[in-house]
Design a protein around this motif. Structure first.
Motif, PDB file in Angstrom:
ATOM      1  N   ALA A  30      11.544 -21.380  -7.968  1.00  0.00           N
ATOM      2  CA  ALA A  30      10.553 -21.023  -6.953  1.00  0.00           C
ATOM      3  C   ALA A  30       9.710 -22.239  -6.586  1.00  0.00           C
ATOM      4  O   ALA A  30       9.490 -22.523  -5.402  1.00  0.00           O
ATOM      5  CB  ALA A  30       9.664 -19.887  -7.465  1.00  0.00           C
ATOM      6  N   LEU A  34       9.639 -24.192  -2.918  1.00  0.00           N
ATOM      7  CA  LEU A  34       8.382 -24.350  -2.180  1.00  0.00           C
ATOM      8  C   LEU A  34       8.077 -25.809  -1.876  1.00  0.00           C
ATOM      9  O   LEU A  34       7.600 -26.126  -0.779  1.00  0.00           O
ATOM     10  CB  LEU A  34       7.229 -23.706  -2.960  1.00  0.00           C
ATOM     11  CG  LEU A  34       7.242 -22.177  -2.958  1.00  0.00           C
ATOM     12  CD1 LEU A  34       6.333 -21.634  -4.052  1.00  0.00           C
ATOM     13  CD2 LEU A  34       6.825 -21.648  -1.582  1.00  0.00           C
ATOM     14  N   ASP A  47       1.787 -18.444  -4.812  1.00  0.00           N
ATOM     15  CA  ASP A  47       3.028 -18.641  -4.044  1.00  0.00           C
ATOM     16  C   ASP A  47       4.236 -18.699  -4.981  1.00  0.00           C
ATOM     17  O   ASP A  47       5.273 -18.100  -4.706  1.00  0.00           O
ATOM     18  CB  ASP A  47       2.966 -19.944  -3.241  1.00  0.00           C
ATOM     19  CG  ASP A  47       1.919 -19.942  -2.151  1.00  0.00           C
ATOM     20  OD1 ASP A  47       1.600 -18.857  -1.613  1.00  0.00           O
ATOM     21  OD2 ASP A  47       1.406 -21.039  -1.842  1.00  0.00           O
ATOM     22  N   ARG A  51       7.218 -15.762  -5.289  1.00  0.00           N
ATOM     23  CA  ARG A  51       8.621 -16.106  -5.024  1.00  0.00           C
ATOM     24  C   ARG A  51       9.491 -15.812  -6.243  1.00  0.00           C
ATOM     25  O   ARG A  51      10.636 -15.384  -6.104  1.00  0.00           O
ATOM     26  CB  ARG A  51       8.751 -17.566  -4.630  1.00  0.00           C
ATOM     27  CG  ARG A  51      10.179 -17.894  -4.241  1.00  0.00           C
ATOM     28  CD  ARG A  51      10.330 -19.187  -3.555  1.00  0.00           C
ATOM     29  NE  ARG A  51       9.847 -19.112  -2.190  1.00  0.00           N
ATOM     30  CZ  ARG A  51      10.080 -20.026  -1.277  1.00  0.00           C
ATOM     31  NH1 ARG A  51      10.825 -21.072  -1.559  1.00  0.00           N
ATOM     32  NH2 ARG A  51       9.598 -19.910  -0.065  1.00  0.00           N
TER      33      ARG A  51
END
Length: 188
Positions: A30, A34, A47, A51
């Protein structure tokens, strides 16, 4: 590691429990995804956890903070490029794989530098490169110093496209730059 860092270190960072390893890998994937999409400072722990599909509490069992997760995600990718100790393989092959990786993930480099995670990432890169570079210069006087020199040159060459707007980064352009570094020590 200082006493404070030991106290703050996540409990599952080195866990061999397969479930913990799977969660840690999901968090790393993840974070890696990102960082390819946006600058580090625009990524939050939320975030990453969203994810990866895990809670913030689980995140903090594996990483100290966002920068730790980002740095470990990129470092794991580097280690995957040079499995083992690099002694049995042509060192140029390791270096070329790193060039190919840098070309495929050029946005990652632009999004990573400068950030708090960039130094940890550079250290991980150095750890992967150093054995290969040492093998390249072992025939020369003071090979440790020369290996450090070559590692620094390669890191800087790979980092340069991330520092400026320039054209698209290609594996071939990075290889040409790295080959110029290797020419300095008489190995190509």
């Amino acid at each position: 590691m200082s006493t404070n860092e030991e106290v703050r270190a996540p409990a599952r960072t080195d866990s061999v429990d397969p479930r913990a390893a799977r969660v840690r890998d999901r968090l790393r994937q993840a974070a890696f995804g990102l960082i390819e999409e946006r600058r580090v400072e625009r990524i939050s722990v939320s975030d990453i956890t969203q994810r990866a599909g895990v809670s913030r509490q689980v995140f903090y069992q594996h990483f100290r903070d966002r920068d730790d997760a980002v740095a470990q995600a990129v470092a794991a990718s580097f280690r995957d490029l040079a499995p083992g100790d690099g002694v049995r393989e042509d060192p140029r092959a390791v270096i070329r794989r790193l060039c190919d990786f840098a070309a495929r993930h050029d946005r990652l480099y632009r999004n990573l530098y400068p950030s708090a995670a960039s130094q940890q990432t550079a250290n991980a890169y150095r750890d992967v490169l150093h054995p290969a570079c040492l093998r390249l210069v072992e025939h020369l006087p003071d090979p440790m110093t020369l290996a450090d020199f070559v590692v620094g040159g390669i890191i800087e060459v790979l980092r340069l496209p991330a520092a400026g707007p320039g054209g698209p980064v290609t594996a071939e352009s990075l290889r040409r730059r790295v080959d110029a570094c290797l020419d300095v020590v008489g190995r190509r």
